[in-house]
Design a protein around this motif. Sequence first.
Motif, PDB file in Angstrom:
ATOM      1  N   PHE A 141      23.068  41.727  43.305  1.00 33.39           N
ATOM      2  CA  PHE A 141      24.446  42.204  43.349  1.00 33.39           C
ATOM      3  C   PHE A 141      24.559  43.424  44.256  1.00 33.39           C
ATOM      4  N   ALA A 142      25.637  43.449  45.029  1.00 33.98           N
ATOM      5  CA  ALA A 142      25.977  44.607  45.857  1.00 33.98           C
ATOM      6  C   ALA A 142      27.490  44.762  45.820  1.00 33.98           C
ATOM      7  N   ALA A 143      27.945  45.961  46.127  1.00 32.32           N
ATOM      8  CA  ALA A 143      29.385  46.136  46.313  1.00 32.32           C
ATOM      9  C   ALA A 143      29.775  45.370  47.567  1.00 32.32           C
ATOM     10  N   HIS A 144      30.930  44.722  47.544  1.00 35.50           N
ATOM     11  CA  HIS A 144      31.395  44.009  48.726  1.00 35.50           C
ATOM     12  C   HIS A 144      31.464  45.011  49.878  1.00 35.50           C
ATOM     13  N   PRO A 145      30.975  44.628  51.076  1.00 32.73           N
ATOM     14  CA  PRO A 145      30.946  45.585  52.186  1.00 32.73           C
ATOM     15  C   PRO A 145      32.299  46.159  52.570  1.00 32.73           C
ATOM     16  N   LEU A 146      33.379  45.412  52.385  1.00 34.23           N
ATOM     17  CA  LEU A 146      34.712  45.915  52.733  1.00 34.23           C
ATOM     18  C   LEU A 146      35.552  46.255  51.510  1.00 34.23           C
ATOM     19  N   TYR A 147      35.375  45.529  50.417  1.00 34.26           N
ATOM     20  CA  TYR A 147      36.278  45.638  49.270  1.00 34.26           C
ATOM     21  C   TYR A 147      35.602  46.100  47.985  1.00 34.26           C
ATOM     22  N   GLY A 148      34.445  46.686  48.100  1.00 33.24           N
ATOM     23  CA  GLY A 148      33.761  47.194  46.909  1.00 33.24           C
ATOM     24  C   GLY A 148      34.595  48.220  46.164  1.00 33.24           C
ATOM     25  N   ALA A 149      35.258  49.103  46.884  1.00 36.32           N
ATOM     26  CA  ALA A 149      36.082  50.144  46.244  1.00 36.32           C
ATOM     27  C   ALA A 149      37.283  49.552  45.518  1.00 36.32           C
ATOM     28  N   GLN A 150      37.660  48.324  45.867  1.00 35.79           N
ATOM     29  CA  GLN A 150      38.776  47.642  45.198  1.00 35.79           C
ATOM     30  C   GLN A 150      38.289  46.756  44.044  1.00 35.79           C
ATOM     31  N   GLY A 151      37.011  46.835  43.700  1.00 32.81           N
ATOM     32  CA  GLY A 151      36.510  46.115  42.542  1.00 32.81           C
ATOM     33  C   GLY A 151      35.843  44.780  42.844  1.00 32.81           C
ATOM     34  N   TRP A 152      35.335  44.595  44.044  1.00 32.42           N
ATOM     35  CA  TRP A 152      34.678  43.349  44.430  1.00 32.42           C
ATOM     36  C   TRP A 152      33.168  43.541  44.535  1.00 32.42           C
ATOM     37  N   VAL A 153      32.421  42.552  44.024  1.00 32.73           N
ATOM     38  CA  VAL A 153      30.979  42.494  44.209  1.00 32.73           C
ATOM     39  C   VAL A 153      30.650  41.277  45.065  1.00 32.73           C
ATOM     40  N   CYS A 154      29.428  41.259  45.578  1.00 34.83           N
ATOM     41  CA  CYS A 154      28.976  40.105  46.344  1.00 34.83           C
ATOM     42  C   CYS A 154      27.510  39.833  46.042  1.00 34.83           C
ATOM     43  N   VAL A 155      27.130  38.584  46.267  1.00 34.39           N
ATOM     44  CA  VAL A 155      25.734  38.161  46.150  1.00 34.39           C
ATOM     45  C   VAL A 155      25.460  37.182  47.282  1.00 34.39           C
ATOM     46  N   VAL A 156      24.459  37.472  48.094  1.00 33.41           N
ATOM     47  CA  VAL A 156      24.017  36.540  49.115  1.00 33.41           C
ATOM     48  C   VAL A 156      23.022  35.579  48.476  1.00 33.41           C
ATOM     49  N   ASP A 157      23.226  34.306  48.686  1.00 30.56           N
ATOM     50  CA  ASP A 157      22.313  33.266  48.194  1.00 30.56           C
ATOM     51  C   ASP A 157      21.928  33.475  46.730  1.00 30.56           C
ATOM     52  N   PRO A 158      22.891  33.369  45.804  1.00 32.29           N
ATOM     53  CA  PRO A 158      22.558  33.543  44.386  1.00 32.29           C
ATOM     54  C   PRO A 158      21.392  32.630  43.982  1.00 32.29           C
ATOM     55  N   GLY A 159      20.544  33.148  43.132  1.00 28.15           N
ATOM     56  CA  GLY A 159      19.370  32.401  42.687  1.00 28.15           C
ATOM     57  C   GLY A 159      19.026  32.749  41.257  1.00 28.15           C
ATOM     58  N   PRO A 160      17.754  32.725  40.913  1.00 30.23           N
ATOM     59  CA  PRO A 160      17.341  32.943  39.523  1.00 30.23           C
ATOM     60  C   PRO A 160      17.778  34.274  38.929  1.00 30.23           C
ATOM     61  N   SER A 161      17.837  35.317  39.753  1.00 31.81           N
ATOM     62  CA  SER A 161      18.198  36.641  39.223  1.00 31.81           C
ATOM     63  C   SER A 161      19.691  36.808  38.982  1.00 31.81           C
ATOM     64  N   THR A 162      20.526  36.083  39.726  1.00 30.29           N
ATOM     65  CA  THR A 162      21.965  36.324  39.659  1.00 30.29           C
ATOM     66  C   THR A 162      22.809  35.094  39.369  1.00 30.29           C
ATOM     67  N   GLY A 163      22.263  33.901  39.527  1.00 31.38           N
ATOM     68  CA  GLY A 163      23.067  32.679  39.472  1.00 31.38           C
ATOM     69  C   GLY A 163      23.917  32.529  38.229  1.00 31.38           C
ATOM     70  N   ALA A 164      23.308  32.671  37.055  1.00 32.28           N
ATOM     71  CA  ALA A 164      24.063  32.496  35.809  1.00 32.28           C
ATOM     72  C   ALA A 164      25.142  33.560  35.675  1.00 32.28           C
ATOM     73  N   ARG A 165      24.830  34.778  36.062  1.00 30.53           N
ATOM     74  CA  ARG A 165      25.820  35.870  35.964  1.00 30.53           C
ATOM     75  C   ARG A 165      26.957  35.649  36.956  1.00 30.53           C
ATOM     76  N   VAL A 166      26.657  35.141  38.151  1.00 25.98           N
ATOM     77  CA  VAL A 166      27.702  34.836  39.132  1.00 25.98           C
ATOM     78  C   VAL A 166      28.674  33.813  38.551  1.00 25.98           C
ATOM     79  N   VAL A 167      28.152  32.749  37.959  1.00 24.20           N
ATOM     80  CA  VAL A 167      29.016  31.722  37.364  1.00 24.20           C
ATOM     81  C   VAL A 167      29.873  32.326  36.253  1.00 24.20           C
ATOM     82  N   ALA A 168      29.266  33.132  35.394  1.00 25.77           N
ATOM     83  CA  ALA A 168      30.020  33.766  34.299  1.00 25.77           C
ATOM     84  C   ALA A 168      31.103  34.697  34.846  1.00 25.77           C
ATOM     85  N   LEU A 169      30.786  35.464  35.878  1.00 24.90           N
ATOM     86  CA  LEU A 169      31.778  36.375  36.459  1.00 24.90           C
ATOM     87  C   LEU A 169      32.920  35.618  37.120  1.00 24.90           C
ATOM     88  N   LEU A 170      32.620  34.494  37.774  1.00 24.56           N
ATOM     89  CA  LEU A 170      33.691  33.675  38.339  1.00 24.56           C
ATOM     90  C   LEU A 170      34.606  33.145  37.231  1.00 24.56           C
TER      91      LEU A 170
END
Length: 130
Positions: free
Chosen positions: A83-112
């Motif tokens: 997880f990282a703050a979105h490069p342009l919109y992190g201050a507006q409450g956006w996160v990003c993940v490049v190539d979600p995998g074992p560490s982030t995949g389930a959390r990405v789905v839950a957050l969506l």
Amino acid sequence: MLPVEGGPFPDIAWGDAFFFHAPDGVMPERTQPYGTIITKDYPDDRASGLDAPGRFRVNIHVGRDLVARLVADGADPAAPDAFAAHPLYGAQGWVCVVDPGPSTGARVVALLQEAHDAAAARAARRAQHG
């Protein structure tokens, strides 16, 4: 929404995905997406190195408080499966993940799902009030 060649959306968006709450199947006109999947660098957003073959980035609006809890200080928006703050919109409450995998995949789905539920609640309030 999945913009494709020949459609009404700019060619830069072709191949990317934009998530909206649209229970009637019609994309809302004055609503921002709650999530996106981006498959390439945009002219003003190259921080994740998405032009490399096979890379993509999931972007999710989670709110400022959750960004602070999910993202480590100095998180690199190009690091895969983190997880990282979105490069342009992190201050507006956006996160990003490049190539979600074992560490982030389930959390990405839950957050969506949470972002979808929040968008549905906003739409219901708007419909109720006018």
